[in-house]
Design a protein around this motif. Structure first.
Motif, short mmCIF file in Angstrom:
data_model
loop_
_atom_site.label_atom_id
_atom_site.label_comp_id
_atom_site.label_asym_id
_atom_site.label_seq_id
_atom_site.Cartn_x
_atom_site.Cartn_y
_atom_site.Cartn_z
N PHE A 105 39.99 -8.59 78.23
CA PHE A 105 39.65 -10.01 78.26
C PHE A 105 38.32 -10.57 77.79
N GLN A 106 38.39 -11.51 77.25
CA GLN A 106 37.12 -12.15 76.80
C GLN A 106 36.82 -13.41 77.95
N VAL A 107 35.69 -13.34 78.30
CA VAL A 107 35.46 -14.09 79.62
C VAL A 107 34.18 -15.05 79.03
N VAL A 108 34.01 -16.38 79.06
CA VAL A 108 32.94 -17.08 78.89
C VAL A 108 32.27 -17.72 80.32
N ALA A 109 31.02 -17.40 80.48
CA ALA A 109 30.46 -17.91 81.86
C ALA A 109 29.99 -19.22 81.65
N ALA A 110 29.78 -19.83 82.73
CA ALA A 110 29.11 -21.18 82.86
C ALA A 110 28.03 -21.48 82.07
N ARG B 144 31.65 -12.09 77.57
CA ARG B 144 31.78 -10.79 77.90
C ARG B 144 33.22 -10.21 77.64
N THR B 145 33.26 -8.99 77.51
CA THR B 145 34.33 -8.52 77.34
C THR B 145 34.63 -7.48 78.44
N SER C 247 32.86 -3.37 81.01
CA SER C 247 32.41 -4.61 80.45
C SER C 247 31.42 -4.15 79.52
N GLU C 248 31.46 -5.33 78.67
CA GLU C 248 30.35 -5.46 77.68
C GLU C 248 29.87 -6.92 77.40
#
Length: 96
Positions: free
Chosen positions: A67-72, A77-78, A91-92
């Motif tokens: 997953f590629q996640v973009v925080a607020a 993060r991966t 996670s990275e």
């Protein structure tokens, strides 16, 4: 000619996405991986933000959801999750 060059990679990517979807569905139906909705709940608890990409990859004998996640705050993060067992592998991140 330039338009053809630009369209070809997009068409190839669409085909890859279709193949990934079919592979994931087959693996899920055979009970080899957990459903994406269940895994997404785990990822959201670990890395709050918007999930912007998901890949299903094979690492050794395991299927991994990446997953590629973009925080607020804009940090990316991966998060890797064992698709069969549902556990977060690591996670990275915190990239802007």
């Amino acid at each position: 000619m330039a338009a053809l060059v630009l369209v070809t990679p997009l068409a190839a990517r669409a085909q890859d996405d279709d193949d990934d979807h079919d592979r994931a569905r087959d693996l899920y139906e055979r009970g080899e991986i957990e459903g994406l909705a269940d895994i997404m709940a785990i990822v959201r608890a670990r890395a709050p933000g918007e999930i912007v990409a998901v890949d299903l990859i094979r690492v050794g004998s395991k299927w991994i959801y990446r997953f590629q996640v973009v925080a607020a705050d804009g940090r990316r993060r991966t998060v890797d999750v064992d698709a069969g067992a549902g556990g977060v592998l690591g996670s990275e991140g915190d990239h802007k």
